[in-house]
Design an enzyme around this catalytic site. Structure first.
Site, PDB file in Angstrom:
ATOM      1  N   ASP A  17     -13.760 -12.422  -6.770  1.00 38.79           N
ATOM      2  CA  ASP A  17     -14.422 -12.431  -5.477  1.00 38.79           C
ATOM      3  C   ASP A  17     -15.817 -13.023  -5.623  1.00 38.79           C
ATOM      4  OD1 ASP A  17     -15.837 -10.404  -6.790  1.00 38.79           O
ATOM      5  OD2 ASP A  17     -14.583  -8.837  -5.915  1.00 38.79           O
ATOM      6  N   HIS A  20      -5.730 -14.094  -9.756  1.00 37.90           N
ATOM      7  CA  HIS A  20      -6.345 -13.624  -8.515  1.00 37.90           C
ATOM      8  C   HIS A  20      -7.809 -14.044  -8.532  1.00 37.90           C
ATOM      9  CE1 HIS A  20      -6.808 -10.836  -5.042  1.00 37.90           C
ATOM     10  NE2 HIS A  20      -8.040 -10.712  -5.524  1.00 37.90           N
ATOM     11  N   ASP A  65       3.093 -12.652 -12.320  1.00 39.78           N
ATOM     12  CA  ASP A  65       2.093 -13.707 -12.124  1.00 39.78           C
ATOM     13  C   ASP A  65       1.980 -14.052 -10.644  1.00 39.78           C
ATOM     14  OD1 ASP A  65       0.291 -15.718 -12.507  1.00 39.78           O
ATOM     15  OD2 ASP A  65       1.744 -17.167 -13.298  1.00 39.78           O
ATOM     16  N   GLU A  82      -6.127 -10.269 -11.715  1.00 36.86           N
ATOM     17  CA  GLU A  82      -7.507 -10.627 -11.384  1.00 36.86           C
ATOM     18  C   GLU A  82      -8.270 -10.961 -12.660  1.00 36.86           C
ATOM     19  OE1 GLU A  82     -11.101  -9.431  -8.353  1.00 36.86           O
ATOM     20  OE2 GLU A  82      -9.538  -7.951  -8.769  1.00 36.86           O
TER      21      GLU A  82
END
Length: 456
Positions: free
Chosen positions: A55, A398, A438, A447
């Protein structure tokens, strides 16, 4: 040569995670300048640093642990960086983090510990050109203490100060880092009440909550001792470990994570006090921790495929726990190897003692090697959990940065193929049954994180 390429890939991953205005020699060309208003709400410049994971949030607590590990590894394994011709990129990687830490510590009493909030950021899935606002800044101070995060930041400043002084020979930068370390550790010790930082920064709750502050105080004191050679810090490290042991009733040993550094405190202090009465006690603690790791008693175990897994700690990032354990065991083995070399001609060095010590060294290094091999593909899934280093590596980490999509509802299919290869990223890893999916939406396993550096 594979390990040299792997090291370069890991350093490239950190370049991919850079925030702020990117330099002209940026090697990851698909990244853009980003988050150029960070800190504006507080009237200071908090641009730069690293995005924590998949993020666009920035957190001091896990970052300082990463930087301390990296500088610790740089001190112990610097020759490897030299052989790989990567000392320049190691320097760049660390400075990008420590320069931001300096910004986040604008005066002796204040440390900014988070930029952005999960409620906003986690609802965005898109490129670095559209990072959502607001991105508020959060701090701790002598009036709003965050004992753990301040002590942890002091450890990062101190460990990297030693690395710059002893290996990079940059005494001016080392002195700057030392000043920040001394100021932060002083506030961590004296600001009352001593408490976990999420007490005053509730935005960290659910992200990187700290379970206590005594291990960070011990960790900070140990690195202050390494940096200054002042015995008062050795005494402080011993005191805080003793208090931690009382709190945990002396019987609990925990794996190394960004939230618990106690095992690394034992190893660091054992290495720093060899040949002294205190060193005998620290070595006993270090070996007790080493035996805990390599034999994996509860709450830890080995998966059927051989991965070191600790219940309650490995759930969201199994790779992190296994890699940290491997790193710790390599450090402990190095310490004991150095002790053997320094005592080779001592009359107290009997054949039995030497053989026992060599056996322990072999056990620690064997454990570390097994974990590294597992993470690089010697596992039931035949999957190296580092992105881009093998045809079987994860292809859908991710990562909002790398994915190329714009829909939170179609993370796995928009686009079908990840837009960018996040080379060198170590993903969360398999579950307790060695299984791995995956998928971008599978953030628990896929992530990426900057609070782990993949040590060789």
């Amino acid at each position: 040569m594979f390990f040299f390429r792997l090291l370069d890939a890991t350093l490239l991953f950190y370049e991919a995670q850079r925030s702020g205005r990117l330099p002209s020699d940026q090697r990851v060309k698909w990244r853009n300048d980003s988050a150029l208003l960070d800190g504006k709400d507080a009237g200071i410049d908090l641009t730069g640093g690293y995005y924590d994971a998949g993020d666009y949030l920035k957190f001091i607590f896990p970052l300082t642990f990463s930087l301390t590990e990296i500088c610790y590894g740089g001190l112990d394994f610097f020759e490897g960086y030299v052989l790989a011709d990567k000392t320049h990129h190691l320097d760049q990687m660390i400075r990008w983090g420590t320069d931001w830490l300096i910004k986040a510590h604008p005066n002796n009493n204040t440390l900014y510990v988070q930029v952005g909030i999960s409620e906003v950021d986690n609802n965005y899935w898109g490129p670095d050109t559209g990072i959502p606002m607001p991105r508020p800044s959060f701090f701790v101070s002598n009036l709003k203490p965050g004992t753990d995060v301040m002590a942890d930041a002091a450890a990062a400043f101190a460990s990297c100060s030693v690395l710059y002084r002893e290996k990079f020979k940059d005494t001016e930068y080392a002195a700057t880092l030392q000043r920040h370390a001394e100021a932060l550790f002083s506030v961590a010790e004296t600001a009352l009440p001593q408490q976990t930082y999420q007490t005053v920064v509730p935005a960290a709750t659910g992200c990187y909550e700290s379970t206590g502050y005594l291990d960070e105080l011990a960790w900070g004191a140990a690195w202050m001792y390494r940096m200054t050679n002042n015995p008062i810090y050795a005494a402080k490290a011993s005191h805080y470990v003793s208090e931690y042991s009382k709190l945990e009733r002396g019987s609990i040993i925990l794996p190394v994570t960004w939230d618990d550094k106690t095992g690394l405190v034992y190893i660091l202090m054992a290495g720093l006090t060899q040949g002294t009465a205190e060193g005998v006690q620290w070595q006993a603690l270090a070996e007790k921790f080493g035996n805990f790791v390599i034999h994996a008693p509860k709450p830890c175990a080995f998966t059927s495929g051989g991965m070191y897994y600790c219940y309650g700690y490995s759930g969201d990032d199994t790779s992190v726990v296994a890699a940290n354990a491997a790193f710790a065991m390599n450090l402990l083995a190095n310490n004991m190897d150095n002790w053997l070399k320094n005592n080779r001609y001592s009359t107290s060095m009997t054949n039995t003692l030497e053989n026992e010590t060599r056996g322990k060294i072999e056990a620690y290094r064997s454990f570390a090697l097994r974990q590294v091999r597992y993470l690089l593909g010697d596992n039931p899934e035949k999957t190296p959990y580092v992105v881009g280093v093998h045809p079987n590596s994860p292809t859908n980490p991710h990562s909002s940065l790398a994915a190329g999509g714009r829909s939170t509802d179609r993370i796995d299919t928009d686009p079908l193929k990840e837009a960018h290869i996040l080379l060198g990223a170590l993903v969360g890893g398999p579950d307790k049954n060695d299984r791995f999916q995956d998928l971008r939406s599978n953030w628990r396993q896929n992530e990426v994180y900057t609070h782990l550096f993949f040590f060789l």
